[in-house]
Motif scaffolding. Structure first.
Motif, PDB file in Angstrom:
ATOM      1  N   ASP A 202      25.306  -5.192 -23.069  1.00 30.79           N
ATOM      2  CA  ASP A 202      26.064  -3.970 -23.258  1.00 30.79           C
ATOM      3  C   ASP A 202      26.558  -3.493 -21.886  1.00 30.79           C
ATOM      4  O   ASP A 202      25.826  -3.566 -20.895  1.00 30.79           O
ATOM      5  CB  ASP A 202      25.164  -2.896 -23.886  1.00 30.79           C
ATOM      6  CG  ASP A 202      25.937  -1.658 -24.276  1.00 30.79           C
ATOM      7  OD1 ASP A 202      26.361  -0.911 -23.372  1.00 30.79           O
ATOM      8  OD2 ASP A 202      26.116  -1.414 -25.481  1.00 30.79           O
ATOM      9  N   ALA A 204      26.814  -0.687 -20.642  1.00 29.42           N
ATOM     10  CA  ALA A 204      25.967   0.355 -20.057  1.00 29.42           C
ATOM     11  C   ALA A 204      24.803  -0.235 -19.261  1.00 29.42           C
ATOM     12  O   ALA A 204      24.308   0.393 -18.317  1.00 29.42           O
ATOM     13  CB  ALA A 204      25.447   1.270 -21.155  1.00 29.42           C
ATOM     14  N   ARG A 207      25.015  -0.695 -15.239  1.00 26.58           N
ATOM     15  CA  ARG A 207      24.794   0.384 -14.272  1.00 26.58           C
ATOM     16  C   ARG A 207      23.392   0.248 -13.696  1.00 26.58           C
ATOM     17  O   ARG A 207      22.415   0.116 -14.436  1.00 26.58           O
ATOM     18  CB  ARG A 207      24.958   1.752 -14.932  1.00 26.58           C
ATOM     19  CG  ARG A 207      24.752   2.901 -13.955  1.00 26.58           C
ATOM     20  CD  ARG A 207      25.174   4.232 -14.516  1.00 26.58           C
ATOM     21  NE  ARG A 207      25.156   5.271 -13.496  1.00 26.58           N
ATOM     22  CZ  ARG A 207      25.817   6.418 -13.579  1.00 26.58           C
ATOM     23  NH1 ARG A 207      26.534   6.681 -14.668  1.00 26.58           N
ATOM     24  NH2 ARG A 207      25.762   7.307 -12.617  1.00 26.58           N
TER      25      ARG A 207
END
Length: 309
Positions: A202, A204, A207
């Motif tokens: 994913d 995300a 990060r």
């Protein structure tokens, strides 16, 4: 041997090339449909699509293989075998059964560990000491088929990009070895113990998570290179392509807003506090800029001590 090749990304290209170089008759190549890419959003064929066309191999890019017409066309190639490497579409039973010798998959993990879409990244993130390639007889389950041949390699400090190149070359070699004497490699059923799943990455997850310990954060920088893990400052994303652990153990960083709080910049060298320990990025990239070292970045892009990332 009459072979249908099925693959999509750069990982798959050396395997296709090896089949051609070994003298196999690659009668068709299947790949994901072209997608829009780049600033101009130009419709771009996948790496396998481009290489197959350059080799004069017919290319098919169906959106699904569940359509009876697509299945009939696949069967019409009358292949002895399908070789699959990071194709990206589910193969229905009609496809699996069409070639005389079924479908063989080049899977970049030591099965049954890391079945699924992102085995290289998941192995690095988990801190595995080694990974490898399995040549697997495909069946209806997700990477559940018996293994004909395997090899392994240490991960060490390698990035996902390095591992992709290494495992692609290994997969090409193992597949050519397997096809040279297919009866010599009887399928071995995967053990039920040790099964893990490599879920698709994913965005995300890319990060950097400084709430982890320094070793885990450093693994993030390797697992997501390319394209690069990132942190945000002033609304801008900065990619971290490499980092070193500068303090691997010690008390967890305070969470009270002091200079040692998790995610804060600790010194002028861009050392960043993690939940335990600290990392120092060594190669970074701002949007639209080239790759640079931390000192090069900091000369034109100030990140003061105490900044919370």
């Amino acid at each position: 041997m009459r072979i249908i090749f099925m693959g999509t990304p750069d990982f798959s290209v050396p395997i296709l090339q090896a089949l051609v170089d070994a003298g196999h008759d690659v009668v068709a190549s299947y790949s994901q449909p072209p997608r829009r890419a780049g600033r101009g959003k130009t419709l771009t064929p996948t790496p396998v699509h481009a290489r197959a066309e350059a080799l004069g191999i017919p290319v098919r890019t169906p959106v699904t293989l569940r359509d009876p017409a697509a299945q009939a066309e696949f069967a019409g190639f009358a292949a002895d075998l399908a070789v699959v490497a990071a194709y990206g579409l589910i193969l229905p039973r009609a496809i699996l059964n069409a070639p005389a010798h079924g479908c063989l998959n080049v899977h970049a993990s030591l099965l049954p560990r890391w079945r699924g879409a992102a085995p290289i990244q998941r192995a690095i993130l988990a801190g595995d000491a080694a990974t490898g390639v399995c040549i697997m007889q495909m069946e209806a389950g997700l990477d559940t088929g018996p293994v004909l041949l395997r090899d392994e390699t240490p991960i060490g400090a390698k990035t996902a990009g390095m591992m992709t190149d290494e495992l692609s070359a290994m997969g090409a070699r193992l597949m050519i070895t397997t096809l040279a004497d297919l009866p010599a490699y009887p399928p071995i059923v995967q053990p039920e113990d040790g099964v893990t799943y490599a879920a698709k990455i994913d965005k995300a997850e890319t990060r950097l998570d400084f709430a982890q310990d320094a070793a885990a954060v450093e693994r993030q920088t390797r697992a997501f290179n390319p394209p690069g893990a990132w942190f945000e400052i002033g609304g801008e994303r900065v990619r971290v392509l490499a980092a070193e652990i500068v303090r691997s153990s010690g008390a967890p960083a305070p969470q009270d807003g002091t200079d040692n709080a998790t995610g804060s910049v600790l010194d002028a060298d861009l050392t960043i506090a993690c939940a335990e320990g600290a990392i120092r990025p060594t190669l970074l990239q701002r949007a639209g800029r080239g790759v640079m070292t931390a000192p090069e970045l900091l000369r034109g892009f100030a990140i003061p001590v105490g900044t919370q990332l």
